[in-house]
Every structure is written in structure tokens, then in C-alpha cells.
Write a protein that holds these residues in place. Structure first.
Motif, PDB file in Angstrom:
ATOM      1  N   ASN A 163       0.788  -1.235   0.000  1.00 59.57           N
ATOM      2  CA  ASN A 163       0.000   0.000   0.000  1.00 59.57           C
ATOM      3  C   ASN A 163       0.819   1.283   0.000  1.00 59.57           C
ATOM      4  N   MET A 164       2.144   1.161  -0.058  1.00 61.03           N
ATOM      5  CA  MET A 164       3.004   2.346  -0.137  1.00 61.03           C
ATOM      6  C   MET A 164       4.038   2.158  -1.235  1.00 61.03           C
ATOM      7  N   SER A 165       4.399   3.252  -1.860  1.00 55.31           N
ATOM      8  CA  SER A 165       5.517   3.205  -2.796  1.00 55.31           C
ATOM      9  C   SER A 165       6.818   3.307  -2.005  1.00 55.31           C
ATOM     10  N   ALA A 166       7.934   3.045  -2.678  1.00 59.50           N
ATOM     11  CA  ALA A 166       9.235   3.152  -2.005  1.00 59.50           C
ATOM     12  C   ALA A 166       9.457   4.565  -1.479  1.00 59.50           C
ATOM     13  N   ASP A 167       9.043   5.582  -2.259  1.00 53.86           N
ATOM     14  CA  ASP A 167       9.206   6.975  -1.833  1.00 53.86           C
ATOM     15  C   ASP A 167       8.346   7.274  -0.606  1.00 53.86           C
ATOM     16  N   GLU A 168       7.138   6.730  -0.580  1.00 49.54           N
ATOM     17  CA  GLU A 168       6.245   6.953   0.560  1.00 49.54           C
ATOM     18  C   GLU A 168       6.789   6.268   1.814  1.00 49.54           C
ATOM     19  N   ARG A 169       7.399   5.108   1.651  1.00 47.86           N
ATOM     20  CA  ARG A 169       7.998   4.417   2.805  1.00 47.86           C
ATOM     21  C   ARG A 169       9.163   5.217   3.368  1.00 47.86           C
ATOM     22  N   ARG A 170       9.981   5.754   2.482  1.00 42.75           N
ATOM     23  CA  ARG A 170      11.120   6.573   2.930  1.00 42.75           C
ATOM     24  C   ARG A 170      10.614   7.816   3.662  1.00 42.75           C
ATOM     25  N   ALA A 171       9.552   8.425   3.126  1.00 43.98           N
ATOM     26  CA  ALA A 171       8.982   9.629   3.758  1.00 43.98           C
ATOM     27  C   ALA A 171       8.393   9.305   5.129  1.00 43.98           C
ATOM     28  N   GLU A 172       7.781   8.126   5.270  1.00 45.95           N
ATOM     29  CA  GLU A 172       7.194   7.734   6.549  1.00 45.95           C
ATOM     30  C   GLU A 172       8.268   7.534   7.608  1.00 45.95           C
ATOM     31  N   LEU A 173       9.378   6.918   7.215  1.00 51.60           N
ATOM     32  CA  LEU A 173      10.476   6.748   8.172  1.00 51.60           C
ATOM     33  C   LEU A 173      10.994   8.110   8.608  1.00 51.60           C
ATOM     34  N   GLN A 174      11.124   9.037   7.669  1.00 47.88           N
ATOM     35  CA  GLN A 174      11.620  10.372   7.996  1.00 47.88           C
ATOM     36  C   GLN A 174      10.639  11.097   8.914  1.00 47.88           C
ATOM     37  N   ARG A 175       9.333  10.902   8.666  1.00 53.05           N
ATOM     38  CA  ARG A 175       8.320  11.536   9.525  1.00 53.05           C
ATOM     39  C   ARG A 175       8.492  11.092  10.965  1.00 53.05           C
ATOM     40  N   LYS A 228      35.649   5.675   2.299  1.00 50.05           N
ATOM     41  CA  LYS A 228      34.947   6.716   3.046  1.00 50.05           C
ATOM     42  C   LYS A 228      33.896   7.432   2.203  1.00 50.05           C
ATOM     43  N   THR A 229      34.166   7.561   0.900  1.00 51.79           N
ATOM     44  CA  THR A 229      33.204   8.231   0.016  1.00 51.79           C
ATOM     45  C   THR A 229      31.927   7.408  -0.111  1.00 51.79           C
ATOM     46  N   LYS A 230      32.105   6.100  -0.287  1.00 45.33           N
ATOM     47  CA  LYS A 230      30.941   5.215  -0.375  1.00 45.33           C
ATOM     48  C   LYS A 230      30.169   5.202   0.946  1.00 45.33           C
ATOM     49  N   ALA A 231      30.908   5.227   2.040  1.00 49.74           N
ATOM     50  CA  ALA A 231      30.268   5.242   3.357  1.00 49.74           C
ATOM     51  C   ALA A 231      29.429   6.511   3.523  1.00 49.74           C
ATOM     52  N   ALA A 232      29.980   7.645   3.111  1.00 46.51           N
ATOM     53  CA  ALA A 232      29.285   8.922   3.264  1.00 46.51           C
ATOM     54  C   ALA A 232      28.013   8.975   2.425  1.00 46.51           C
ATOM     55  N   ASN A 233      28.028   8.308   1.271  1.00 51.44           N
ATOM     56  CA  ASN A 233      26.877   8.342   0.367  1.00 51.44           C
ATOM     57  C   ASN A 233      25.850   7.238   0.637  1.00 51.44           C
ATOM     58  N   ARG A 234      26.166   6.350   1.575  1.00 54.98           N
ATOM     59  CA  ARG A 234      25.276   5.219   1.839  1.00 54.98           C
ATOM     60  C   ARG A 234      23.948   5.679   2.426  1.00 54.98           C
ATOM     61  N   GLN A 235      22.859   5.204   1.848  1.00 53.82           N
ATOM     62  CA  GLN A 235      21.522   5.472   2.366  1.00 53.82           C
ATOM     63  C   GLN A 235      20.819   4.153   2.627  1.00 53.82           C
ATOM     64  N   PHE A 236      19.738   4.216   3.372  1.00 52.05           N
ATOM     65  CA  PHE A 236      18.982   2.996   3.623  1.00 52.05           C
ATOM     66  C   PHE A 236      18.357   2.490   2.328  1.00 52.05           C
ATOM     67  N   THR A 237      18.441   1.190   2.112  1.00 52.54           N
ATOM     68  CA  THR A 237      17.761   0.580   0.981  1.00 52.54           C
ATOM     69  C   THR A 237      16.273   0.479   1.300  1.00 52.54           C
ATOM     70  N   ASP A 238      15.471   0.184   0.293  1.00 53.02           N
ATOM     71  CA  ASP A 238      14.032   0.060   0.514  1.00 53.02           C
ATOM     72  C   ASP A 238      13.734  -1.078   1.488  1.00 53.02           C
ATOM     73  N   LYS A 239      14.434  -2.196   1.362  1.00 47.77           N
ATOM     74  CA  LYS A 239      14.232  -3.319   2.275  1.00 47.77           C
ATOM     75  C   LYS A 239      14.572  -2.914   3.704  1.00 47.77           C
ATOM     76  N   GLU A 240      15.652  -2.178   3.873  1.00 44.89           N
ATOM     77  CA  GLU A 240      16.043  -1.740   5.212  1.00 44.89           C
ATOM     78  C   GLU A 240      15.008  -0.792   5.804  1.00 44.89           C
ATOM     79  N   ILE A 241      14.421   0.049   4.960  1.00 44.58           N
ATOM     80  CA  ILE A 241      13.393   0.984   5.436  1.00 44.58           C
ATOM     81  C   ILE A 241      12.163   0.214   5.912  1.00 44.58           C
ATOM     82  N   ILE A 242      11.767  -0.798   5.166  1.00 48.00           N
ATOM     83  CA  ILE A 242      10.634  -1.633   5.588  1.00 48.00           C
ATOM     84  C   ILE A 242      10.947  -2.289   6.926  1.00 48.00           C
ATOM     85  N   GLN A 243      12.157  -2.823   7.055  1.00 44.71           N
ATOM     86  CA  GLN A 243      12.560  -3.456   8.312  1.00 44.71           C
ATOM     87  C   GLN A 243      12.502  -2.465   9.470  1.00 44.71           C
ATOM     88  N   LEU A 244      12.961  -1.234   9.238  1.00 44.18           N
ATOM     89  CA  LEU A 244      12.981  -0.230  10.298  1.00 44.18           C
ATOM     90  C   LEU A 244      11.572   0.242  10.658  1.00 44.18           C
TER      91      LEU A 244
END
Length: 395
Positions: free
Chosen positions: A311-323, A349-365
Motif C-alpha cells: 500500500n506504499m511506494s518506495a518513496d512513501e515508505r522513505r517519507a514515513e520513516l523520515q516523519r 569513506k566516500t561510499k560510506a558517506a553516500n550510503r543510504q537505507f535501501t528500501d528493504k532496510e526501510i521496511i525493516q525499520l
């Protein structure tokens, strides 16, 4: 092993509602008796292993290396060889030893803290060796709504057959606990400890205090079903009243208890036993796993994950976690800690700095926060690989 002195620490933890957090301890939201008993059991088990290997017969003589070398290291190797049940013990042992260390001096039983391990090191040992609890390896099943309804049906049959008002109270409590646990994901002890004013009908906020490990839990999401159940079980009751009560018999041998409310721990034991009995009669136990109220908590986790996926898109899931992060600084700090742990594994270090949560990780969180964990790793216990394989086409 001589536990006479160390056992006084665990007794003190019960008497004082001890918790590592001073704020929780002050308001009595410390470890439950059940948690303390589990810590004591794990502590005893570890100390007996050390005694067998070293001959040390007093916890005060046990050193961290004894725990690492004679408990963690051998059991990690056995875990790798197929004894997956060790994961639950080892994951809980570091909490038990840490709590004992904190309480040993605070209780006055010992003059100094009795530190038998460094929790950071034991966690590192377990993580590096991929020792995790998985849902399929536990004795508690993941309940479906059909499972829950079959158990409720048995409970209602029990209610029809009894003339005892006390048993009817227990059955009503058991049914409501199962409904609420599948609708909110809260543990049975937290539900039974709830007061009417823990639920705010206007905001839809439901707060439980003194959950496992002394945690206080606030809801970020309540389904319409959860609100309907909470409305029902709180209707007509004063704000300070307990949502659930079971009274002692008017003919109880102790005149001081006759007609009085039973303590939460007694209610939990009686309601849990009733649920397990009904589950056995309903025939829902399967594959070596059994139904309990906690099975509904695991079922809730899967339902929430499916709802986010369908019932949510990946963008909506990311927004919900941020909320959720924006409205709760403590939650945000925990999520930042999860990301820091992920980034710490990068050499670049560059890859580490740019790392964001994946969609699966957001669902888990999101699901993790729904069941009041706010950790990604614990979701292995609630959402196993078989779940992710089943929803692969939906992501």
C-alpha cells in the motif's frame, strides 16, 4: 557455584524495579520480574559452564575472558555446526551480565561492579560470526489471523462451560490480549500493565510502560482495528484504572486477597497458560512450534510489512520513516546509530558517506519501530528470508 550472594542482586532488582536507565527506575518502569528471572537463569547457566571448565565456584572470581573463552567461543562454534538454539541464549546473556554488573554495586550486595563481560565485545563476537536468532529456529510460531480466531473460538467454548466468574474474567482478558497483540504488536506484559489513560483517543497514541528490558513504547501507527479494540476495552473506565483486571476469589484462603485485583505477573501467567491450553485444543500448533500470545506479535510484524509493501511506494515508505524521525528525537538517534553501524563496515569513506537505507532496510525499520525495537538486526527474528523471497516480485 555459590550463588547465595549473587542471587541477592537479582532479588534486589525485583524489589526496586531496577533498570539501567535511572529515569525509568524512578517511575517504577524497570525490568519485569519475568525479565529478571530470565537474566538470573542465563547468569546461572553461564557461571556453571565456567565452573565446570575452570573450577571457579564464585561469580566474583569469574573474569571476562572466562566468559569469552568457555561460554561464547565454544557455543559459537556449536552454532555454526547446527545448534541454532544457542543464538537465543547468547544474545540474551550479554544483557543479563550487563544488568547484573550495573546492579551488583547499586544494590549494595557488592562493594564494586562485578563485570564478567564487555557487552560491546560479546556483540562483536556474535555479529562477526553471524550468530542471529531467526524466526524458524524458535519454539514460537508466527500466527495468522485464522490461527488466532481458532484459539479465540476455543476460549469462548471454555467460557460457555464454566460458572466461575474468575475464569470468565481470565478468558475475557485472554481474548482481548490476543486481539490487541495481533493489532498492536505489544507484548502481553505491556498490555496487562496498561492503564486506561495510556491510550489517548483523540490523538490515537497508545503508550505502554515497563516493557521487556524496562522499555517504554509509544505508537507511531495504530490501525483502525487497534483503535476499535482499545476503545472497547477502555470504555466506561476511569483514566487511572487498569485496562485489564482479574480478581482473587471471594473465598480465597487469604482474607486480605479476597475480591482484590491480582498483580500483573499473576495475570500474565494465568492468561498465558489459558491461551496455550486453548491453542492445544484448537490444533493450531505446527512444525514443532507452538502458539502463544507472542505468536500474534510475530504475526503483526508480518502484517505490517505486507501493508507497507502493498500500500506504499518506495518513496512513501522513505517519507514515513523520515516523519517518525522528525517527531521523535530518541527514535531518530537510534536510526542514526543503525546507519553509523552500516557505514562503519565500509573501507571507502566516500561510499560510506553516500550510503543510504535501501528500501528493504526501510521496511525493516518501519516494522521494527511498530514493534518498538527500532533496530534492523532484530527483524531476522520476525521477518525471515522466506518472507522476503515471497514478496520479491512486489518490491
Amino acid at each position: 557455584m555459590n550463588f547465595k550472594k549473587s542471587d541477592k542482586v537479582f532479588e534486589w532488582m525485583k524489589e526496586t524495579s531496577f533498570a539501567v536507565s535511572e529515569a525509568k527506575q524512578e517511575r517504577g518502569a524497570g525490568y519485569s520480574n519475568r525479565t529478571v528471572d530470565k537474566y538470573k537463569y542465563d547468569f546461572h547457566r553461564a557461571m556453571k559452564i565456567v565452573e565446570e571448565k575452570t573450577g571457579k565456584n564464585d561469580p566474583n572470581k569469574v573474569r571476562p575472558n572466562d566468559i569469552y573463552n568457555f561460554v561464547y567461543a565454544p557455543m559459537i562454534e556449536e552454532y555454526k555446526q547446527g545448534k541454532t538454539e544457542h543464538a537465543s541464549f547468547l544474545r540474551g546473556l550479554d544483557d543479563a551480565l550487563h544488568a547484573f554488573a550495573q546492579a551488583s554495586k547499586a544494590s549494595g550486595v557488592y562493594k564494586r561492579e562485578i563485570r564478567t563481560c564487555d557487552k560491546r565485545k560479546t556483540s562483536q563476537m556474535l555479529n562477526e560470526n553471524k550468530v542471529f536468532r531467526y524466526s524458524k529456529d524458535t519454539t514460537v510460531m508466527q500466527a495468522t489471523r485464522e490461527d488466532k480466531e481458532k484459539v479465540v473460538e476455543q476460549l469462548l467454548l471454555m467460557k460457555e462451560k464454566t460458572n466461575s466468574e474468575g475464569k470468565k474474567q481470565k478468558i475475557d482478558a485472554a481474548i482481548n490480549v490476543l486481539d490487541l497483540e495481533l493489532a498492536t504488536g505489544r507484548r502481553i506484559s505491556a498490555l496487562l500493565r496498561s492503564h486506561v489513560d495510556n491510550y489517548d483517543k483523540e490523538t490515537g497514541q497508545y503508550t505502554t510502560f515497563g516493557d521487556k528490558g524496562g522499555k517504554d513504547n509509544e505508537s507511531y501507527f495504530l490501525t483502525s482495528e487497534a483503535k476499535e479494540i482499545l476503545d472497547r476495552v477502555t470504555e466506561g473506565k476511569n483514566g487511572g484504572a487498569m485496562i485489564f483486571t482479574i480478581k482473587y476469589s471471594k473465598n480465597h484462603p487469604d482474607p486480605n486477597k479476597r475480591g482484590q485485583d491480582k498483580p500483573v505477573e499473576s495475570m500474565r501467567k494465568e492468561v498465558s497458560a489459558l491461551i496455550k491450553d486453548a491453542a492445544e485444543k484448537a490444533g493450531v500448533n505446527r512444525d514443532g512450534q507452538k502458539f502463544s500470545s507472542h505468536a500474534c506479535r510475530k504475526g503483526f510484524a508480518e502484517e505490517r510489512a505486507l501493508d507497507y509493501i502493498k500500500n506504499m511506494s518506495a518513496d512513501e515508505r522513505r517519507a514515513e520513516l523520515q516523519r517518525r524521525r522528525d517527531i521523535d528525537p530518541r527514535f531518530n538517534a537510534r536510526i542514526e546509530k543503525v546507519m553509523d553501524h552500516i557505514k562503519s563496515k565500509f573501507k571507502n569513506k566516500t561510499k560510506a558517506a553516500n550510503r543510504q537505507f535501501t528500501d528493504k532496510e526501510i521496511i525493516q525499520l518501519l516494522v521494527s519501530s511498530d514493534i518498538n525495537h527500532s533496530r534492523k538486526d532484530v527483524m531476522r527474528y520476525y521477518l525471515g528470508e522466506e518472507f522476503w523471497e515471497s514478496v520479491e516480485d512486489l518490491l
